[in-house]
Design an enzyme around this catalytic site. Structure first.
Site, PDB file in Angstrom:
ATOM      1  N   GLY A 250       0.809  -1.217   0.000  1.00 38.34           N
ATOM      2  CA  GLY A 250       0.000   0.000   0.000  1.00 38.34           C
ATOM      3  C   GLY A 250       0.842   1.267   0.000  1.00 38.34           C
ATOM      4  O   GLY A 250       1.927   1.285   0.589  1.00 38.34           O
ATOM      5  N   PRO A 251       0.351   2.317  -0.687  1.00 41.52           N
ATOM      6  CA  PRO A 251      -0.890   2.388  -1.464  1.00 41.52           C
ATOM      7  C   PRO A 251      -0.799   1.863  -2.895  1.00 41.52           C
ATOM      8  O   PRO A 251      -1.764   1.905  -3.626  1.00 41.52           O
ATOM      9  CB  PRO A 251      -1.187   3.888  -1.469  1.00 41.52           C
ATOM     10  CG  PRO A 251       0.159   4.537  -1.421  1.00 41.52           C
ATOM     11  CD  PRO A 251       1.008   3.649  -0.562  1.00 41.52           C
ATOM     12  N   GLY A 252       0.379   1.385  -3.311  1.00 40.90           N
ATOM     13  CA  GLY A 252       0.448   0.681  -4.587  1.00 40.90           C
ATOM     14  C   GLY A 252       1.338   1.279  -5.642  1.00 40.90           C
ATOM     15  O   GLY A 252       1.404   0.755  -6.761  1.00 40.90           O
ATOM     16  N   GLY A 253       2.060   2.341  -5.339  1.00 39.20           N
ATOM     17  CA  GLY A 253       2.904   2.964  -6.353  1.00 39.20           C
ATOM     18  C   GLY A 253       4.036   2.074  -6.831  1.00 39.20           C
ATOM     19  O   GLY A 253       4.191   1.812  -8.023  1.00 39.20           O
ATOM     20  N   LYS A 254       4.852   1.596  -5.909  1.00 41.46           N
ATOM     21  CA  LYS A 254       5.950   0.698  -6.293  1.00 41.46           C
ATOM     22  C   LYS A 254       5.408  -0.617  -6.840  1.00 41.46           C
ATOM     23  O   LYS A 254       5.992  -1.222  -7.750  1.00 41.46           O
ATOM     24  CB  LYS A 254       6.870   0.439  -5.104  1.00 41.46           C
ATOM     25  CG  LYS A 254       7.632   1.663  -4.599  1.00 41.46           C
ATOM     26  CD  LYS A 254       8.590   1.268  -3.489  1.00 41.46           C
ATOM     27  CE  LYS A 254       9.239   2.473  -2.847  1.00 41.46           C
ATOM     28  NZ  LYS A 254       8.279   3.269  -2.047  1.00 41.46           N
TER      29      LYS A 254
ATOM     30  N   CYS B 180      11.915   4.626   3.494  1.00 39.23           N
ATOM     31  CA  CYS B 180      12.010   6.048   3.136  1.00 39.23           C
ATOM     32  C   CYS B 180      12.454   6.814   4.382  1.00 39.23           C
ATOM     33  O   CYS B 180      11.796   7.752   4.834  1.00 39.23           O
ATOM     34  CB  CYS B 180      10.669   6.556   2.628  1.00 39.23           C
ATOM     35  SG  CYS B 180      10.801   8.203   1.882  1.00 39.23           S
TER      36      CYS B 180
ATOM     37  N   GLU C 142      -1.215  -6.462   1.522  1.00 40.62           N
ATOM     38  CA  GLU C 142      -1.414  -5.287   2.365  1.00 40.62           C
ATOM     39  C   GLU C 142      -2.174  -5.714   3.605  1.00 40.62           C
ATOM     40  O   GLU C 142      -3.012  -6.603   3.566  1.00 40.62           O
ATOM     41  CB  GLU C 142      -2.156  -4.181   1.597  1.00 40.62           C
ATOM     42  CG  GLU C 142      -2.285  -2.874   2.345  1.00 40.62           C
ATOM     43  CD  GLU C 142      -0.974  -2.383   2.952  1.00 40.62           C
ATOM     44  OE1 GLU C 142      -0.949  -2.168   4.174  1.00 40.62           O
ATOM     45  OE2 GLU C 142       0.032  -2.244   2.216  1.00 40.62           O
TER      46      GLU C 142
END
Length: 576
Positions: free
Chosen positions: A354-358, A494, A377
């Site tokens: 989540g939220p799913g970008g990578k 991050c 997730e």
């Protein structure tokens, strides 16, 4: 920065060549403007004054004076309460609504801002103004609050939240933007009238006039006068909590850089970052973005940078074929896909998707090779976000499951999964080592993304990191447990904090199930030629034997002030 200096709040208010003049009349006041020295005496009558219209006294039995109308018709100011501007322009209102959501609902500005921009139908110029006002007020909150504390007669925590939000927005316009002083004052007071009321707007006006008496540099000089602690000084100058300043300085040293770079790092956190775009491989392209002013990215293929407001205006973005994603995130996803692998390359896992970008980028890369992605997730709500992010991928190439990442082996037994992955799970009895590539983008403090999520610096505490480290360690171990021998695991945060990066990695390496690759070498293989790639050397882990086929065992820490990305950490591990 220099600022136009308005009249001080204690000075004359109306009339005269510069807006001054005695409010009771006089040569440059209201009386004088009606032409005649005979009207500039005592307004109650007597020598030089105006006699009452009826020739008698206007005082009542209690000695109070009745309405002083005189022989002239009364004039009503255009700023009478019924005619005053009740709200600021929509761009300031958008910024106010976003900051209120951040402070009262724990919302994220990057999620709320586009919604409010669309709701108020801002054009590109106003959207850019609202964006800078929102993020600038969040980034510089520490400095502005210190300034505001000098300009009010009560602790800031005693001020109504809406008033404090309005004051912060006004302070950023006065100290951090090129907004003319009169516009910043008038529009912010108008905003206060609309969202708080006429009474508090008077306080807002008085406080912001005091703020406007000095430039930002002058205020900082006053606030830091006599401060001998470098951490505290930097906290005021660069608007970061002291504990984050200390943590960043320690992180620089831990990852092989000079601790004195902390000032550059904090300054980079306070710059407005470029929007990075990625076209999903085999699915999207950047033509529409380039037609709208996007420029080719300099760090990684298939990327671009964009400066011009709401991405939702582009069809390629609305469809999900092109999306906003920091270049650091793109680099670590592509590095996992590029890591050398022996044997099959068919099943991939994003453990914390989540939220799913990578996950979308990984899924697109996997689909081009005929591989399949499982995205996990922990909550159904976030799993829905992942499904929405992956919907542009070929349907049979991915599956989304819901479960605690620490229990991923049990979650895989429940499915649903893409058919090839389902067969692999069945073949290994539901708990086998089946994945060829695994991404562990672990929940972290987010200290590496403060420029994009500046509100995080005011929410996080050192105890948050202490709570996260055991979770991060358990997630990495669980990922190793479902990776086949020879498969690759990417551990990503991050955050540059040593507790969340190197300490977690060392704990898992000590278990003996994985070996560290030359992560820096793999990352260089996916970066575009240029200074950033040439200078990326990585950090060798002392006492760690390089994986077979590699001469070095390294990790990589990206930095905003060096690479222009979020401060992403990556370690690539091979299952023994």
């Amino acid at each position: 920065m220099s600022q136009q200096q308005p009249p001080r709040s204690g000075g004359p208010r109306r009339g005269g060549p510069e807006g001054g003049g005695d409010r009771r009349g006089g040569a440059e006041g209201r009386g004088g403007s009606r032409g005649g020295s005979e009207e500039r005496g005592d307004r109650r009558g007597g020598p030089g004054g105006r006699p009452p219209r009826d020739g008698g006294s206007r005082r009542n039995a209690k000695g109070r004076e009745r309405n002083r109308g005189g022989e002239r018709d009364r004039r009503y100011s255009s700023s009478a309460p019924s005619q005053r501007r009740r709200v600021a322009d929509p761009s300031r209102l958008v910024a106010f609504e976003v900051l209120q959501a951040v402070d009262t609902e724990d919302a994220y500005a990057n999620l709320v801002l586009p919604q409010r921009i669309r709701h108020h139908r801002l054009d590109r110029r106003d959207a850019a103004f609202a964006t800078e006002l929102t993020y600038g007020s969040l980034r510089e909150r520490g400095t502005y609050d210190a300034v505001l504390a000098r300009c009010v007669d009560r602790p800031l925590e005693k001020i109504d939240q809406k008033i404090l939000t309005t004051l912060r927005l006004g302070a950023h316009q006065l100290l951090g933007m090129r907004t003319p002083v009169h516009a910043a004052l008038n529009q912010t007071v108008g905003l206060a009238r609309g969202v708080v009321g006429a009474g508090p707007s008077t306080m807002v006006n008085a406080v912001l006039r005091r703020v406007s008496e000095r430039s930002c540099q002058e205020w900082i000089a006053e606030l830091t006068e006599g401060v001998t602690d470098d951490l505290k000084r930097l906290s005021i100058e660069r608007s970061h909590p002291v504990w984050i300043v200390r943590a960043m300085r320690q992180a620089l040293a831990a990852h092989g850089r000079v601790p004195t770079e902390v000032e550059e790092l904090l300054a980079a956190d306070n710059l407005s970052p470029l929007v990075h775009l990625v076209a999903l491989p085999g699915i999207g392209d950047l033509r529409e973005a380039e037609e709208n002013g996007a420029e080719a990215g300099e760090l990684v293929e298939g990327s671009a940078t964009y400066r011009h407001g709401d991405l939702g205006r582009m069809e390629s973005v609305r469809s999900g074929r092109v999306r906003a994603q920091d270049a650091g995130s793109q680099i670590v996803a592509r590095a996992l896909a590029a890591a050398p692998l022996e044997g099959a390359d068919e099943t991939w896992l994003d453990l914390c998707a989540g939220p799913g970008g990578k996950a979308a980028l990984l899924g697109a890369l996997a689909a081009r090779r005929g591989a399949h992605l499982v995205a996990n997730e922990v909550s159904e709500h976030r799993a829905r976000l992942v499904r929405e992010s992956l919907r542009v991928l070929p349907e049979q190439t991915y599956g989304v499951v819901v479960g605690d990442g620490r229990e991923i082996a049990a979650t895989l037994e429940e499915g649903p999964l893409p058919e090839p992955v389902e067969l692999a799970v069945e073949a290994f009895g539901g708990s086998g080592e089946i994945f060829d590539r695994v991404m562990v983008d672990a929940p972290c403090s987010g200290l590496g993304a403060l420029r994009r999520r500046p509100e995080a610096r005011w929410r996080k505490t050192p105890s948050d990191i202490a709570d996260l480290v055991p979770l991060q360690t358990d997630l990495l171990r669980a990922a190793v447990g479902v990776t086949r021998p020879g498969g690759v695991v990417a551990y990503v945060t991050c955050s540059p904090h040593a507790a969340e990066t190197q300490n977690v990695l060392l704990d898992v390496l000590e278990g003996g199930d994985v070996e560290l690759l030359d992560t820096a070498g793999v990352i260089r293989s996916v970066m575009l030629p240029g200074p950033a790639r040439d200078e990326l050397t990585g950090l060798e882990m002392p006492g760690t034997t390089p994986a077979e086929g590699f001469e070095r065992a390294t990790t990589v820490q990206l930095w905003p002030h060096v690479h222009g990305t979020d401060a992403m950490f990556l370690a690539l591990l091979r299952r023994r």
